[in-house]
Design a protein around this motif. Structure first.
Motif, PDB file in Angstrom:
ATOM      1  N   GLU A  68       0.831  -1.206   0.000  1.00  0.00           N
ATOM      2  CA  GLU A  68       0.000   0.000   0.000  1.00  0.00           C
ATOM      3  C   GLU A  68       0.862   1.251   0.000  1.00  0.00           C
ATOM      4  O   GLU A  68       0.584   2.222  -0.733  1.00  0.00           O
ATOM      5  CB  GLU A  68      -0.919  -0.019   1.222  1.00  0.00           C
ATOM      6  N   ASP A  69       1.925   1.265   0.811  1.00  0.00           N
ATOM      7  CA  ASP A  69       2.838   2.413   0.826  1.00  0.00           C
ATOM      8  C   ASP A  69       3.515   2.591  -0.531  1.00  0.00           C
ATOM      9  O   ASP A  69       3.674   3.723  -1.015  1.00  0.00           O
ATOM     10  CB  ASP A  69       3.899   2.230   1.909  1.00  0.00           C
ATOM     11  N   ALA A  70       3.915   1.468  -1.143  1.00  0.00           N
ATOM     12  CA  ALA A  70       4.560   1.556  -2.453  1.00  0.00           C
ATOM     13  C   ALA A  70       3.594   2.070  -3.510  1.00  0.00           C
ATOM     14  O   ALA A  70       3.981   2.840  -4.399  1.00  0.00           O
ATOM     15  CB  ALA A  70       5.096   0.184  -2.851  1.00  0.00           C
ATOM     16  N   GLU A  71       2.341   1.643  -3.405  1.00  0.00           N
ATOM     17  CA  GLU A  71       1.352   2.105  -4.385  1.00  0.00           C
ATOM     18  C   GLU A  71       1.082   3.593  -4.217  1.00  0.00           C
ATOM     19  O   GLU A  71       0.934   4.321  -5.203  1.00  0.00           O
ATOM     20  CB  GLU A  71       0.062   1.303  -4.199  1.00  0.00           C
ATOM     21  N   ILE A  72       1.035   4.057  -2.977  1.00  0.00           N
ATOM     22  CA  ILE A  72       0.837   5.498  -2.738  1.00  0.00           C
ATOM     23  C   ILE A  72       2.013   6.296  -3.297  1.00  0.00           C
ATOM     24  O   ILE A  72       1.841   7.396  -3.827  1.00  0.00           O
ATOM     25  CB  ILE A  72       0.682   5.764  -1.223  1.00  0.00           C
ATOM     26  N   ALA A  73       3.207   5.680  -3.214  1.00  0.00           N
ATOM     27  CA  ALA A  73       4.396   6.355  -3.738  1.00  0.00           C
ATOM     28  C   ALA A  73       4.470   6.296  -5.259  1.00  0.00           C
ATOM     29  O   ALA A  73       5.402   6.851  -5.858  1.00  0.00           O
ATOM     30  CB  ALA A  73       5.651   5.743  -3.125  1.00  0.00           C
ATOM     31  N   GLY A  74       3.526   5.600  -5.904  1.00  0.00           N
ATOM     32  CA  GLY A  74       3.504   5.528  -7.360  1.00  0.00           C
ATOM     33  C   GLY A  74       4.355   4.441  -7.960  1.00  0.00           C
ATOM     34  O   GLY A  74       4.711   4.509  -9.151  1.00  0.00           O
ATOM     35  N   ALA A  75       4.689   3.412  -7.185  1.00  0.00           N
ATOM     36  CA  ALA A  75       5.523   2.326  -7.696  1.00  0.00           C
ATOM     37  C   ALA A  75       4.736   1.467  -8.678  1.00  0.00           C
ATOM     38  O   ALA A  75       3.542   1.207  -8.484  1.00  0.00           O
ATOM     39  CB  ALA A  75       6.029   1.465  -6.539  1.00  0.00           C
ATOM     40  N   SER A  76       5.418   1.017  -9.729  1.00  0.00           N
ATOM     41  CA  SER A  76       4.796   0.121 -10.700  1.00  0.00           C
ATOM     42  C   SER A  76       4.810  -1.302 -10.166  1.00  0.00           C
ATOM     43  O   SER A  76       5.423  -1.599  -9.130  1.00  0.00           O
ATOM     44  CB  SER A  76       5.554   0.189 -12.024  1.00  0.00           C
ATOM     45  N   ALA A  77       4.144  -2.210 -10.892  1.00  0.00           N
ATOM     46  CA  ALA A  77       4.115  -3.612 -10.470  1.00  0.00           C
ATOM     47  C   ALA A  77       5.531  -4.194 -10.445  1.00  0.00           C
ATOM     48  O   ALA A  77       5.880  -4.958  -9.542  1.00  0.00           O
ATOM     49  CB  ALA A  77       3.214  -4.417 -11.405  1.00  0.00           C
ATOM     50  N   TRP A  78       6.344  -3.839 -11.442  1.00  0.00           N
ATOM     51  CA  TRP A  78       7.724  -4.334 -11.478  1.00  0.00           C
ATOM     52  C   TRP A  78       8.539  -3.785 -10.313  1.00  0.00           C
ATOM     53  O   TRP A  78       9.320  -4.509  -9.695  1.00  0.00           O
ATOM     54  CB  TRP A  78       8.385  -3.957 -12.793  1.00  0.00           C
ATOM     55  N   GLN A  79       8.362  -2.510  -9.969  1.00  0.00           N
ATOM     56  CA  GLN A  79       9.093  -1.911  -8.862  1.00  0.00           C
ATOM     57  C   GLN A  79       8.696  -2.536  -7.525  1.00  0.00           C
ATOM     58  O   GLN A  79       9.544  -2.772  -6.663  1.00  0.00           O
ATOM     59  CB  GLN A  79       8.856  -0.400  -8.836  1.00  0.00           C
ATOM     60  N   LYS A  80       7.408  -2.833  -7.359  1.00  0.00           N
ATOM     61  CA  LYS A  80       6.962  -3.492  -6.131  1.00  0.00           C
ATOM     62  C   LYS A  80       7.532  -4.900  -6.037  1.00  0.00           C
ATOM     63  O   LYS A  80       7.920  -5.348  -4.950  1.00  0.00           O
ATOM     64  CB  LYS A  80       5.421  -3.520  -6.081  1.00  0.00           C
ATOM     65  N   PHE A  81       7.606  -5.586  -7.174  1.00  0.00           N
ATOM     66  CA  PHE A  81       8.176  -6.933  -7.165  1.00  0.00           C
ATOM     67  C   PHE A  81       9.662  -6.883  -6.831  1.00  0.00           C
ATOM     68  O   PHE A  81      10.148  -7.671  -6.010  1.00  0.00           O
ATOM     69  CB  PHE A  81       7.968  -7.593  -8.527  1.00  0.00           C
ATOM     70  N   ARG A  82      10.386  -5.941  -7.437  1.00  0.00           N
ATOM     71  CA  ARG A  82      11.836  -5.878  -7.245  1.00  0.00           C
ATOM     72  C   ARG A  82      12.213  -5.389  -5.848  1.00  0.00           C
ATOM     73  O   ARG A  82      13.194  -5.869  -5.266  1.00  0.00           O
ATOM     74  CB  ARG A  82      12.446  -4.950  -8.303  1.00  0.00           C
ATOM     75  N   ALA A  83      11.449  -4.453  -5.298  1.00  0.00           N
ATOM     76  CA  ALA A  83      11.826  -3.839  -4.016  1.00  0.00           C
ATOM     77  C   ALA A  83      11.175  -4.499  -2.805  1.00  0.00           C
ATOM     78  O   ALA A  83      11.683  -4.374  -1.696  1.00  0.00           O
ATOM     79  CB  ALA A  83      11.462  -2.348  -4.034  1.00  0.00           C
ATOM     80  N   ILE A  84      10.062  -5.210  -3.021  1.00  0.00           N
ATOM     81  CA  ILE A  84       9.343  -5.783  -1.876  1.00  0.00           C
ATOM     82  C   ILE A  84       9.252  -7.302  -1.979  1.00  0.00           C
ATOM     83  O   ILE A  84       9.735  -8.032  -1.114  1.00  0.00           O
ATOM     84  CB  ILE A  84       7.923  -5.175  -1.761  1.00  0.00           C
ATOM     85  N   THR A  85       8.629  -7.771  -3.075  1.00  0.00           N
ATOM     86  CA  THR A  85       8.343  -9.205  -3.170  1.00  0.00           C
ATOM     87  C   THR A  85       9.606 -10.043  -3.211  1.00  0.00           C
ATOM     88  O   THR A  85       9.759 -10.986  -2.424  1.00  0.00           O
ATOM     89  CB  THR A  85       7.490  -9.485  -4.426  1.00  0.00           C
ATOM     90  N   LEU A  86      10.517  -9.721  -4.107  1.00  0.00           N
ATOM     91  CA  LEU A  86      11.712 -10.547  -4.275  1.00  0.00           C
ATOM     92  C   LEU A  86      12.607 -10.556  -3.036  1.00  0.00           C
ATOM     93  O   LEU A  86      13.015 -11.641  -2.578  1.00  0.00           O
ATOM     94  CB  LEU A  86      12.488 -10.106  -5.517  1.00  0.00           C
ATOM     95  N   PRO A  87      12.934  -9.396  -2.443  1.00  0.00           N
ATOM     96  CA  PRO A  87      13.794  -9.446  -1.248  1.00  0.00           C
ATOM     97  C   PRO A  87      13.164 -10.196  -0.078  1.00  0.00           C
ATOM     98  O   PRO A  87      13.868 -10.899   0.651  1.00  0.00           O
ATOM     99  CB  PRO A  87      13.989  -7.961  -0.897  1.00  0.00           C
ATOM    100  N   LEU A  88      11.845 -10.068   0.100  1.00  0.00           N
ATOM    101  CA  LEU A  88      11.197 -10.675   1.256  1.00  0.00           C
ATOM    102  C   LEU A  88      10.848 -12.153   1.030  1.00  0.00           C
ATOM    103  O   LEU A  88      10.395 -12.820   1.955  1.00  0.00           O
ATOM    104  CB  LEU A  88       9.929  -9.891   1.619  1.00  0.00           C
ATOM    105  N   THR A  89      11.020 -12.635  -0.180  1.00  0.00           N
ATOM    106  CA  THR A  89      10.795 -14.065  -0.443  1.00  0.00           C
ATOM    107  C   THR A  89      12.079 -14.751  -0.924  1.00  0.00           C
ATOM    108  O   THR A  89      12.015 -15.869  -1.443  1.00  0.00           O
ATOM    109  CB  THR A  89       9.693 -14.245  -1.504  1.00  0.00           C
TER     110      THR A  89
END
Length: 321
Positions: A211-232
């Motif tokens: 939600e914070d990333a979406e508010i900051a205007g992050a794209s789906a790829w940016q959310k995957f690279r900065a959140i999903t991939l590191p945390l998994t």
């Protein structure tokens, strides 16, 4: 000056009952006594059905043995030298490495793509279940399905569609093409399993990070690279190990797709698993269990090397969230 000595932790109380440490020590002793009775059955099965056969396989790899009724003859490394000089083994090794590397890249690219899509997709759990379905089907049944799909004549579904588009039939199951065909089948059949594993890890990530990333205007790829991939990342490493082990021992798909109606596929389509099978149960000539054991040892060594390298390459500090 008077000094007061602290009572020892194990001192008994006035009523003769053990103190807290004494009680804890007795509990630990009882736990230790239960350790081996619980561990022994699993340990015995592990040694009998895994460790002992592995040791026997290693010993037989230095012999020439035709099976029951024959006496193993020690040949040293001659069996290994003969195996590495064989065109069929080299072809099997190259094909197997292609399944591990190329098939792994395709599988995880598809798994990551679906991970990006399914997280926010309505009905994502239902789609996840459907994608997992090929993993509950027997590999032989999947191979028979793909053999019907990729028949070289116009009776195959793939060539029927290509014919409708004005494209000449493709010999998908020819020895020179079957490896790429099997890689495609593997990617399709295996992706659902790794999508399920990765999505289970994604479900642990707190939603507010997205939600914070979406508010900051992050794209789906940016959310995957900065959140999903590191945390998994730790789960991705385990999934990579599972893929490596499964890909190195692939057998049924190639055996049915590359050689339907015959005893064995052409050697150009072999994998290490088929090489072991052919040396063990080959109808042409006397079985060579020494050569089969040598190839099995190579498979064990390859698996160990790939797993260690993969774990080292993917080693990162755990991120707490």
């Amino acid at each position: 000056m008077a000094t007061i000595a602290a009572a020892p932790a194990t001192q008994r109380g006035a009523a003769g009952k053990p103190g807290p440490t004494g009680t804890s020590g007795g509990h630990l002793v009882r736990k230790r006594r239960l350790f081996w009775p619980f561990l022994a059955p699993a340990l015995i099965l592990y040694v009998v059905f895994l460790v002992a056969p592995t040791i026997v396989t290693g010993v037989l790899s230095f012999t020439r043995w035709a099976g029951a009724g024959d006496t193993p003859q020690f040949t040293g490394f001659a069996g290994y030298l003969r195996m590495f000089a064989s065109d069929s083994f080299r072809s099997a090794l190259v094909n197997t490495l292609m399944y591990v590397v190329v098939g792994g890249i395709g599988t995880f690219l598809l798994a990551f793509l679906f991970t990006m899509v399914l997280r926010d997709m309505p009905g994502g759990k239902l789609v996840r279940t459907i994608l997992f379905f090929p993993n509950i089907v027997a590999p032989v049944a999947l191979a028979m399905f793909f053999s019907f799909l990729f028949k070289s004549d116009d009776k195959g579904l793939a060539n029927f569609v290509l014919g409708g588009l004005g494209i000449d039939p493709v010999r998908f199951l020819a020895p020179e093409n079957v490896t790429l065909t099997v890689i495609g089948a593997l990617v399709w059949a295996s992706s659902g399993f790794y999508i399920t594993i990765l999505m289970a890890a994604v479900d642990r990530i707190p939603p507010y990070l997205y939600e914070d990333a979406e508010i900051a205007g992050a794209s789906a790829w940016q959310k995957f690279r900065a959140i999903t991939l590191p945390l998994t990342w730790d789960v991705v490493g385990v999934a990579g190990v599972l893929w490596t082990i499964n890909a190195l021992k692939i057998f049924e798909l190639v055996f049915v797709l590359a050689g339907p109606g015959t005893y064995s596929p052409p050697t150009a389509a072999w994998t290490l698993g088929i090489y072991v099978f052919d040396r063990s149960f080959g109808s042409q000539g006397t079985p060579d269990y020494g050569g089969a054991s040598a190839c099995a040892v190579v498979m064990i060594a390859l698996t160990s090397v790939f797993v260690v390298l993969l774990r080292r390459l993917m080693r990162r500090d755990t991120i707490q969230f």
